[in-house]
Design a protein around this motif. Structure first.
Motif, PDB file in Angstrom:
ATOM      1  N   ALA A   1       3.802  -9.180  -6.343  1.00 13.36           N
ATOM      2  CA  ALA A   1       2.805  -9.794  -5.458  1.00 13.36           C
ATOM      3  C   ALA A   1       1.625  -8.849  -5.343  1.00 13.36           C
ATOM      4  O   ALA A   1       1.781  -7.627  -5.389  1.00 13.36           O
ATOM      5  CB  ALA A   1       3.401 -10.070  -4.085  1.00 13.36           C
ATOM      6  N   SER A   2       0.460  -9.439  -5.197  1.00 12.05           N
ATOM      7  CA  SER A   2      -0.766  -8.652  -5.046  1.00 12.05           C
ATOM      8  C   SER A   2      -1.622  -9.286  -3.958  1.00 12.05           C
ATOM      9  O   SER A   2      -1.219 -10.250  -3.324  1.00 12.05           O
ATOM     10  CB  SER A   2      -1.538  -8.630  -6.373  1.00 12.05           C
ATOM     11  OG  SER A   2      -2.155  -9.886  -6.601  1.00 12.05           O
ATOM     12  N   GLU A   3      -2.798  -8.749  -3.780  1.00 14.20           N
ATOM     13  CA  GLU A   3      -3.736  -9.330  -2.825  1.00 14.20           C
ATOM     14  C   GLU A   3      -4.780 -10.197  -3.523  1.00 14.20           C
ATOM     15  O   GLU A   3      -5.848 -10.443  -2.991  1.00 14.20           O
ATOM     16  CB  GLU A   3      -4.380  -8.230  -1.978  1.00 14.20           C
ATOM     17  CG  GLU A   3      -3.381  -7.564  -1.062  1.00 14.20           C
ATOM     18  CD  GLU A   3      -3.983  -6.590  -0.057  1.00 14.20           C
ATOM     19  OE1 GLU A   3      -5.215  -6.391  -0.048  1.00 14.20           O
ATOM     20  OE2 GLU A   3      -3.205  -6.031   0.731  1.00 14.20           O
TER      21      GLU A   3
ATOM     22  N   THR B   1      -0.231  -7.264   1.404  1.00 14.44           N
ATOM     23  CA  THR B   1       1.064  -6.740   0.950  1.00 14.44           C
ATOM     24  C   THR B   1       1.641  -5.666   1.873  1.00 14.44           C
ATOM     25  O   THR B   1       2.857  -5.560   1.986  1.00 14.44           O
ATOM     26  CB  THR B   1       0.962  -6.204  -0.487  1.00 14.44           C
ATOM     27  OG1 THR B   1      -0.085  -5.239  -0.557  1.00 14.44           O
ATOM     28  CG2 THR B   1       0.675  -7.338  -1.460  1.00 14.44           C
TER      29      THR B   1
ATOM     30  N   ARG C   1       6.438  -0.826  -2.650  1.00 15.26           N
ATOM     31  CA  ARG C   1       4.977  -0.925  -2.595  1.00 15.26           C
ATOM     32  C   ARG C   1       4.357   0.118  -3.513  1.00 15.26           C
ATOM     33  O   ARG C   1       4.826   1.241  -3.586  1.00 15.26           O
ATOM     34  CB  ARG C   1       4.476  -0.674  -1.179  1.00 15.26           C
ATOM     35  CG  ARG C   1       4.572  -1.846  -0.302  1.00 15.26           C
ATOM     36  CD  ARG C   1       3.968  -1.565   1.091  1.00 15.26           C
ATOM     37  NE  ARG C   1       4.345  -2.653   1.952  1.00 15.26           N
ATOM     38  CZ  ARG C   1       5.562  -2.822   2.457  1.00 15.26           C
ATOM     39  NH1 ARG C   1       6.487  -1.926   2.229  1.00 15.26           N
ATOM     40  NH2 ARG C   1       5.846  -3.857   3.195  1.00 15.26           N
TER      41      ARG C   1
ATOM     42  N   ASN D   1       0.017  -3.509  -4.135  1.00 16.79           N
ATOM     43  CA  ASN D   1       0.907  -4.393  -4.880  1.00 16.79           C
ATOM     44  C   ASN D   1       2.347  -4.209  -4.417  1.00 16.79           C
ATOM     45  O   ASN D   1       2.738  -3.129  -3.988  1.00 16.79           O
ATOM     46  CB  ASN D   1       0.860  -4.092  -6.386  1.00 16.79           C
ATOM     47  CG  ASN D   1      -0.465  -4.448  -7.001  1.00 16.79           C
ATOM     48  OD1 ASN D   1      -1.118  -5.413  -6.608  1.00 16.79           O
ATOM     49  ND2 ASN D   1      -0.876  -3.680  -7.996  1.00 16.79           N
ATOM     50  N   ILE D   2       3.128  -5.279  -4.549  1.00 15.71           N
ATOM     51  CA  ILE D   2       4.573  -5.195  -4.436  1.00 15.71           C
ATOM     52  C   ILE D   2       5.054  -5.156  -5.885  1.00 15.71           C
ATOM     53  O   ILE D   2       4.701  -6.020  -6.689  1.00 15.71           O
ATOM     54  CB  ILE D   2       5.167  -6.418  -3.704  1.00 15.71           C
ATOM     55  CG1 ILE D   2       4.568  -6.571  -2.305  1.00 15.71           C
ATOM     56  CG2 ILE D   2       6.691  -6.333  -3.667  1.00 15.71           C
ATOM     57  CD1 ILE D   2       4.883  -5.465  -1.326  1.00 15.71           C
TER      58      ILE D   2
END
Length: 192
Positions: free
Chosen positions: A7-9, A23, A57, A61-62
């Motif tokens: 996952a990101s922003e 995140t 993290r 980003n995850i």
């Protein structure tokens, strides 16, 4: 094993407009207690488990390091990832807090986030999936290694029929020497 941005922003386009996941507000606790990776968000059966991950993290980003299961689903997923046919990861999460920003507004401390948009500031990660197409365009594989894969330590078998068919399609005699085949395919001879 393969490493993914889970996952990101990056902006997500939804039916209601743009959405951004913050995140640092995503709680990983619940997920890390049972860190399975499933096929395409289908958590209805354990047959869809394709691996497990170490999730953490990294900046905004995850990131997930996925070890693939030694089962049919895991082996299939690994083969698609290893060969570059599958790159997308997606996350399932519950949102506990969101904020809306209006047209032209920026989200505090994030110049890349502008309105109109919904900002998901607090969330709880509960599952991760490999899928054909993820909503987050930045959630992709970035490294692959046989370590931790179902194929680790195993030799790959050659599909002679498939290789013969490929050579025939390219107009190459399957009985040709390796140097002739390499030359015809435009590759350096690796047997020398």
């Amino acid at each position: 094993m393969a490493t993914f941005v889970a996952a990101s922003e990056s902006p997500i386009d939804t039916l209601f407009g743009k959405e951004y996941l913050i995140t640092e507000g995503m709680d990983l606790t619940r997920y890390n207690q049972n860190p399975v990776v499933v096929d395409s968000h289908d958590t209805s059966t354990i047959k869809n488990i394709i691996g497990r991950s170490r999730t953490f993290r990294e900046g905004r980003n995850i990131v997930s390091e996925v070890t693939f299961a030694n089962n049919e689903a895991g082996s299939h997923a690994w083969e698609l990832v290893e060969t570059g046919f599958l790159r997308a990861m997606s996350v399932g999460f519950n949102v506990s807090k969101l904020e809306a920003i209006k047209e032209g507004e920026k989200y505090e401390g994030r110049d890349h986030i502008s309105g109109p948009a919904e900002i998901l500031t607090k969330s709880d990660l509960y599952e991760q999936s490999l899928c054909c197409v993820g909503a987050d365009s930045s959630a992709l594989a970035r490294a692959r290694s046989r370590k931790g894969s179902p194929m680790a330590g195993k030799k790959r078998s050659l599909d002679v029929a498939a290789i013969t068919s490929l050579l025939e399609k390219k107009g190459i005699d399957s009985d040709a020497a390796a140097t002739e085949i390499s030359s015809a395919l435009g590759q350096k001879d690796s047997t020398a």
